[in-house]
Design a protein around this motif. Structure first.
Motif, mmCIF file in Angstrom:
data_model
loop_
_atom_site.group_PDB
_atom_site.id
_atom_site.type_symbol
_atom_site.label_atom_id
_atom_site.label_comp_id
_atom_site.label_asym_id
_atom_site.label_seq_id
_atom_site.Cartn_x
_atom_site.Cartn_y
_atom_site.Cartn_z
ATOM 1 N N ALA A 64 43.580 36.715 0.636
ATOM 2 C CA ALA A 64 43.374 38.139 0.891
ATOM 3 C C ALA A 64 44.021 38.565 2.205
ATOM 4 C CB ALA A 64 41.881 38.457 0.925
ATOM 5 N N VAL A 65 44.360 39.851 2.264
ATOM 6 C CA VAL A 65 44.831 40.467 3.508
ATOM 7 C C VAL A 65 43.638 41.171 4.140
ATOM 8 C CG1 VAL A 65 46.438 42.093 4.558
ATOM 9 C CG2 VAL A 65 47.127 40.796 2.525
ATOM 10 N N VAL A 66 43.349 40.861 5.392
ATOM 11 C CA VAL A 66 42.193 41.434 6.079
ATOM 12 C C VAL A 66 42.666 42.546 7.014
ATOM 13 C CG1 VAL A 66 40.228 40.992 7.585
ATOM 14 C CG2 VAL A 66 40.978 39.225 5.965
ATOM 15 N N TYR A 67 42.137 43.748 6.791
ATOM 16 C CA TYR A 67 42.455 44.891 7.632
ATOM 17 C C TYR A 67 41.216 45.255 8.454
ATOM 18 C CZ TYR A 67 46.407 45.623 4.419
ATOM 19 O OH TYR A 67 47.536 45.476 3.665
ATOM 20 N N VAL A 68 41.371 45.300 9.753
ATOM 21 C CA VAL A 68 40.313 45.798 10.622
ATOM 22 C C VAL A 68 40.716 47.195 11.081
ATOM 23 C CG1 VAL A 68 39.183 45.561 12.860
ATOM 24 C CG2 VAL A 68 39.464 43.563 11.383
ATOM 25 N N TYR A 69 39.874 48.164 10.767
ATOM 26 C CA TYR A 69 40.135 49.536 11.184
ATOM 27 C C TYR A 69 39.317 49.822 12.438
ATOM 28 C CZ TYR A 69 43.000 50.952 7.247
ATOM 29 O OH TYR A 69 44.032 51.090 6.343
ATOM 30 N N ASP A 70 40.031 49.882 13.555
ATOM 31 C CA ASP A 70 39.397 50.140 14.846
ATOM 32 C C ASP A 70 39.115 51.630 14.955
ATOM 33 O OD1 ASP A 70 38.528 50.058 17.444
ATOM 34 O OD2 ASP A 70 40.558 50.108 18.279
ATOM 35 N N ASN B 185 33.438 49.324 18.430
ATOM 36 C CA ASN B 185 32.845 48.502 19.489
ATOM 37 C C ASN B 185 32.086 47.304 18.918
ATOM 38 O OD1 ASN B 185 33.875 50.233 21.417
ATOM 39 N ND2 ASN B 185 31.973 51.391 21.659
ATOM 40 N N GLU B 186 32.820 46.442 18.207
ATOM 41 C CA GLU B 186 32.211 45.260 17.588
ATOM 42 C C GLU B 186 32.840 43.974 18.101
ATOM 43 O OE1 GLU B 186 29.636 45.415 15.973
ATOM 44 O OE2 GLU B 186 29.498 47.331 14.913
ATOM 45 N N GLU B 187 33.170 43.925 19.404
ATOM 46 C CA GLU B 187 33.825 42.731 19.940
ATOM 47 C C GLU B 187 32.941 41.488 19.843
ATOM 48 O OE1 GLU B 187 34.781 43.283 24.039
ATOM 49 O OE2 GLU B 187 32.678 43.388 24.702
ATOM 50 N N ALA B 188 31.627 41.670 19.782
ATOM 51 C CA ALA B 188 30.718 40.521 19.726
ATOM 52 C C ALA B 188 30.753 39.815 18.375
ATOM 53 C CB ALA B 188 29.284 40.970 20.036
ATOM 54 N N ALA B 189 31.231 40.500 17.328
ATOM 55 C CA ALA B 189 31.111 39.927 15.988
ATOM 56 C C ALA B 189 32.390 39.957 15.162
ATOM 57 C CB ALA B 189 30.015 40.665 15.212
ATOM 58 N N VAL B 190 33.331 40.822 15.477
ATOM 59 C CA VAL B 190 34.460 41.049 14.566
ATOM 60 C C VAL B 190 35.302 39.797 14.354
ATOM 61 C CG1 VAL B 190 35.998 41.894 16.401
ATOM 62 C CG2 VAL B 190 36.370 42.598 14.021
ATOM 63 N N GLY B 191 35.469 38.976 15.396
ATOM 64 C CA GLY B 191 36.262 37.766 15.245
ATOM 65 C C GLY B 191 35.667 36.822 14.215
ATOM 66 N N LYS B 192 34.356 36.628 14.251
ATOM 67 C CA LYS B 192 33.690 35.748 13.283
ATOM 68 C C LYS B 192 33.781 36.316 11.877
ATOM 69 C CE LYS B 192 29.266 33.490 12.269
ATOM 70 N NZ LYS B 192 29.239 33.943 10.860
ATOM 71 N N VAL B 193 33.616 37.637 11.726
ATOM 72 C CA VAL B 193 33.711 38.258 10.403
ATOM 73 C C VAL B 193 35.085 38.026 9.805
ATOM 74 C CG1 VAL B 193 33.665 40.439 9.141
ATOM 75 C CG2 VAL B 193 31.949 39.984 10.896
ATOM 76 N N VAL B 194 36.138 38.228 10.593
ATOM 77 C CA VAL B 194 37.501 38.034 10.100
ATOM 78 C C VAL B 194 37.740 36.582 9.723
ATOM 79 C CG1 VAL B 194 39.941 38.124 10.715
ATOM 80 C CG2 VAL B 194 38.424 40.002 11.366
ATOM 81 N N ARG B 195 37.294 35.664 10.551
ATOM 82 C CA ARG B 195 37.490 34.238 10.241
ATOM 83 C C ARG B 195 36.728 33.837 8.986
ATOM 84 N NH1 ARG B 195 37.345 34.059 15.955
ATOM 85 N NH2 ARG B 195 35.091 33.731 15.957
#
Length: 332
Positions: free
Chosen positions: A34-40, A15-25
């Motif tokens: 790098a390859v970025v993996y987000v584990y939901d 439940n990190e919709e407020a921040a995950v997009g900025k972290v990935v960018r």
């Protein structure tokens, strides 16, 4: 043909919709190769959707708990350097290049982003005190100078990842990582990084007392498994002390009168002393088994090459400037 080292970023999220997009960018800007993996991790919001839109590869782990995510990611992801960062944007993801560069320059098996609070409210008072207490406990038991045992911003070598057993289920996974590095005396460096307040809409998943108690239990359990001679010596010493306290009056009376009227007490004292001796013996046997297991883990660790940076990678990573480094855990 020169082959560049592979880099992967793992971002555990619940439940990190407020921040995950900025972290990935930020990660993609700092480490474009790098390859970025987000584990939901069983999110109920738009975490996975926003991470995918930002350019991450999204994978799902239904069992809740950061430790379960790390266990899955370390098994699935194969890279020369693996960066781990929380998806709540409390760590400065733009510093990722510096941490990865340092891993290859060492070479180190682990680079830890030691948290440096930059504003009020970023770090709860209870968490700060708990971190100091738990870090002090680890330093006392495992004998090394670690300043931020619970940091979630780290870079690992391939050989660290593939030799790390990852047994924890939740937030105690950082404790396991720290003790794994300390016990195998893996070269480690710490770099101070800013730690900031969560963005609006983000909610901390940590619970000060619950998670602190869980981490303390992990430390005690690891001490029992990794330092069995110490733990069993303490237990045997307590039992022996009880036996001596019970037995001294019996022995004194026997010396004075030549009789033992308190036979049950004498038998109890002798039995407790016997148990103390057995506990001590079991501790030394377990210590030998622990030593053998550590040897096997070390051999697995050595079966992978050390992190190496190629000339092309050096050119790409040049210009980042000096990074303040604090070397620990057998660092060169």
């Amino acid at each position: 043909m020169v082959v560049e080292p592979t880099i992967a970023c793992v971002v555990p999220c619940h439940n990190e919709e407020a921040a995950v997009g900025k972290v990935v960018r930020d990660l993609r800007a700092a480490l474009p190769e790098a390859v970025v993996y987000v584990y939901d991790n069983a999110s109920t919001d738009r975490t996975a959707e926003l991470a995918r839109e930002a350019g991450a590869i999204v994978r799902h782990e239904s069992r809740k708990g950061k430790g379960n995510v790390i266990r899955r990611a370390f098994a699935d992801v194969d890279a020369d350097a693996l960066l781990l960062i929380d998806g709540d944007d409390t760590y400065d993801a733009s510093r990722a290049r510096e941490l990865v560069d340092l891993l290859f320059e060492g070479p180190y098996d682990q680079v830890v982003g030691a948290r440096r609070v930059t504003c009020d409210g970023a770090y709860r008072a209870g968490h700060a005190v708990g971190n100091k207490v738990l870090t002090g406990a680890v330093r006392s038991l495992f004998g090394n100078d670690v300043t931020d045992m619970l940091s979630g911003y780290r870079v690992f070598s391939r050989r660290f990842v593939k030799s790390f057993p990852a047994l924890a289920r939740e937030f105690e996974t950082e404790t396991e990582m720290t003790i794994h590095a300390l016990h195998l005396r893996l070269p480690t460096a710490e770099v101070p990084v800013d730690y900031r307040v969560r963005p609006a809409g983000g909610e901390s998943k940590l619970r000060t007392y619950r998670d602190g108690w869980r981490i303390l239990r992990v430390i005690l359990d690891l001490a029992r498994r990794e330092r069995p001679s110490l733990v069993h010596t303490v237990i045997a010493g307590v039992l022996a002390l009880v036996s001596v306290i019970l037995g001294i009056p019996v022995i004194a009376e026997f010396v004075r009168t030549g009789t033992v009227p308190r036979v049950p007490t004498a038998i109890l004292a002798a039995a407790i002393m016997t148990i103390a001796a057995l506990v001590l013996l079991v501790g030394y046997i377990l210590e030998s088994l622990t030593h053998m297991r550590q040897e096997q883990t070390r051999l697995v660790h050595l079966s992978y090459p050390a992190p190496v940076r190629t000339p092309r990678y050096t050119a790409r990573g040049a210009g980042t400037g000096p990074v303040p480094v604090r070397k620990t855990a057998g660092g060169p």
